[in-house]
Design an enzyme around this catalytic site. Structure first.
Site, short mmCIF file in Angstrom:
data_model
loop_
_atom_site.label_atom_id
_atom_site.label_comp_id
_atom_site.label_asym_id
_atom_site.label_seq_id
_atom_site.Cartn_x
_atom_site.Cartn_y
_atom_site.Cartn_z
N ALA A 252 0.78 -1.24 0.00
CA ALA A 252 0.00 0.00 0.00
C ALA A 252 0.81 1.29 0.00
CB ALA A 252 -0.94 0.01 1.21
N GLY A 255 0.66 5.21 -0.21
CA GLY A 255 -0.68 5.36 0.32
C GLY A 255 -1.67 6.16 -0.50
N LYS A 257 -3.46 5.25 -3.06
CA LYS A 257 -4.67 4.45 -3.32
C LYS A 257 -5.44 4.19 -2.03
CE LYS A 257 -2.53 2.38 -7.39
NZ LYS A 257 -1.31 3.21 -7.24
N ASP A 272 1.58 -3.52 4.09
CA ASP A 272 2.88 -3.23 3.49
C ASP A 272 3.96 -3.92 4.32
OD1 ASP A 272 3.84 -1.12 1.22
OD2 ASP A 272 5.41 -1.42 2.72
N ASP A 298 4.11 -9.30 4.98
CA ASP A 298 4.50 -9.65 3.62
C ASP A 298 3.23 -10.02 2.86
OD1 ASP A 298 5.46 -10.67 1.26
OD2 ASP A 298 6.93 -12.00 2.18
N CYS A 367 3.32 0.06 -12.22
CA CYS A 367 3.72 1.27 -12.94
C CYS A 367 4.91 0.95 -13.86
CB CYS A 367 4.03 2.40 -11.98
SG CYS A 367 5.29 2.02 -10.74
#
Length: 440
Positions: A252, A255, A257, A272, A298, A367
């Site tokens: 995450a 942050g 999103k 995370d 994890d 990405c």
């Protein structure tokens, strides 16, 4: 006798050189180098911003800068040169790309060399080389191929194989431009765009020209908005209305999103691996007056003993779609990085699937521009997990253009997409997202 105060502008240039040494010589990311450099720095915010800008410009245009500098050198530089090469690169970037007056760029570079015990013997070389660059460098660059010089050949070849040679050059050229500032606003984006001097994009994000301290902009301290590229803001929107639904955001941090989901009324669990990154996420949520359950774990093995209405996995990747914002990627990534990360992504995706409730949604995104981190991951996953099927994304939804979609209805944005009226207001991150529904 006390040492004289440094000339105005010198501390920022010295910081820029230290950043370049950290990235180019020691292999640190630019963000990590900046965090370490300015952790206890007395530099003013304006000087910090200038130092980062100089370093980022060198990293973005390193091929061109080295090409011009090397063409003027009559013999190779000595091995014991201190930070001489980084000083030259910094001065050249200021002259050729940042429009710094020659007397300032050259004079400060010479002073930097004199203050470096290994580079001090070459102060006259720095002076002569940069003065010549100020006179002739721009013309030399105009006759060169910026894409071929700045983009690693292996990366350009990969993009050509994935998207075609012409598209690869468009991607590369767009990646060499500095990104604008995109923000996600809790509400009233039109009003905030007007107040901030920006514009609302078709996707709903607000876009501003880059520059200045983000923290000084109206609405930041009040927690009205957060920084998030227009492409990165799309995956959450693809989940549709999430108010009252249980959603887990895997991997995450930082942050963006998570904030989107919380602002939309979802019951969010943010997972995370990094406790430090979760602390920063928590601080961002506090500024934004938003809430989420934070879990340090994890994501490849996390097993909470329950399922969720939706699971969002923004997997760690080579991030080659974000070169505009992170030009150090051009200097730090290697040809085999994507394959190594693809193994990690596969494990994350397989575990994420077990967290989705029947009828729920699994959204996978990266990405990266590399196919093995995007479409090939989904092909592999669907081939062995028959519980899931694609839920194609339609053009027009969330402002998504048809050219941003694959034949399977997956999101595939490129840095050359979303052209604006001016280059500095154009482009978006290269992003991939696939929406899947659990049918079994």
């Amino acid at each position: 006798m006390p040492r004289a105060a440094p000339p105005a502008g010198l501390p920022a240039r010295e910081a820029a050189v230290r950043l370049l040494v950290a990235v180019l010589s020691e292999g640190h990311s630019l963000d990590a180098a900046v965090a370490k450099e300015f952790q206890q720095s007395a530099l003013e915010p304006r000087d910090r911003a200038l130092a980062r800008l100089i370093a980022a410009t060198v990293l973005r245009r390193l091929g061109e800068l080295e090409f011009v500098l090397n063409s003027y050198l009559e013999r190779p530089l000595p091995k014991r040169q201190g930070a001489l090469w980084q000083i030259l690169l910094s001065g050249a970037a200021q002259l050729l790309f940042l429009e710094t007056p020659p007397h300032a760029a050259v004079g400060l570079a010479v002073e930097q060399a004199r203050r470096d015990r290994h580079a001090a013997h070459y102060d006259k070389l720095v002076n002569a080389l940069l003065r010549r660059l100020a006179r002739e460098g721009a013309a030399a660059l105009q006759a060169s191929d910026a894409v071929a010089l700045n983009i690693p050949a292996w990366l350009l070849q990969r993009w050509g194989e994935a998207y075609g040679a012409e598209a690869a050059r468009h991607i590369a050229a767009a990646s060499l431009a500095e990104a604008p500032l995109d923000i996600s606003v809790k509400e009233a984006p039109e009003a905030w765009a007007a107040r901030l001097g920006g514009a609302v994009l078709p996707t709903g994000s607000v876009r501003l020209a880059a520059g200045g301290r983000i923290e000084d902009l109206p609405g930041y301290a009040e927690g009205v908005w957060w920084v998030q590229d227009a492409a990165a803001a799309l995956p959450v929107r693809l989940l549709g209305p999430v108010a009252g639904k249980s959603v887990v955001d895997l991997c995450a941090a930082p942050g963006g999103k998570t904030a989107q989901l919380a602002a939309a009324g979802a019951d969010v669990t943010a997972v995370d691996l990094s406790g430090a990154r979760l602390k920063r996420l928590a601080a961002n949520l506090e500024r934004l007056h938003l809430a989420a359950q934070l879990v340090e774990a994890d994501a490849a093995t996390w097993s909470p003993g329950r399922t969720f209405d939706a699971v969002l996995l923004d997997a760690p990747c080579t991030a080659t779609g974000t070169i505009r914002r992170h030009p150090d990627i051009l200097r730090l990534k290697r040809p085999d990085d994507a394959a190594a990360l693809a193994d990690i992504q596969s494990r994350l995706l397989d575990n994420a699937a077990g967290l989705v409730a029947p009828g729920g949604t699994l959204l996978y995104c990266t990405c990266s521009l590399e196919p093995e981190e995007g479409a090939r991951q989904i092909e592999r996953f669907l081939a062995h997990d028959r519980r899931f099927a694609r839920s194609p994304i339609a053009a027009g939804v969330c402002g998504i253009a048809a050219e941003w979609l694959t034949p399977h209805g997956e999101l595939r944005t490129l840095p050359c997409h979303l052209p604006g009226e001016r280059p500095e207001l154009s482009g978006m991150d290269g992003f991939y997202a696939a929406r899947l529904t659990r049918i079994g």
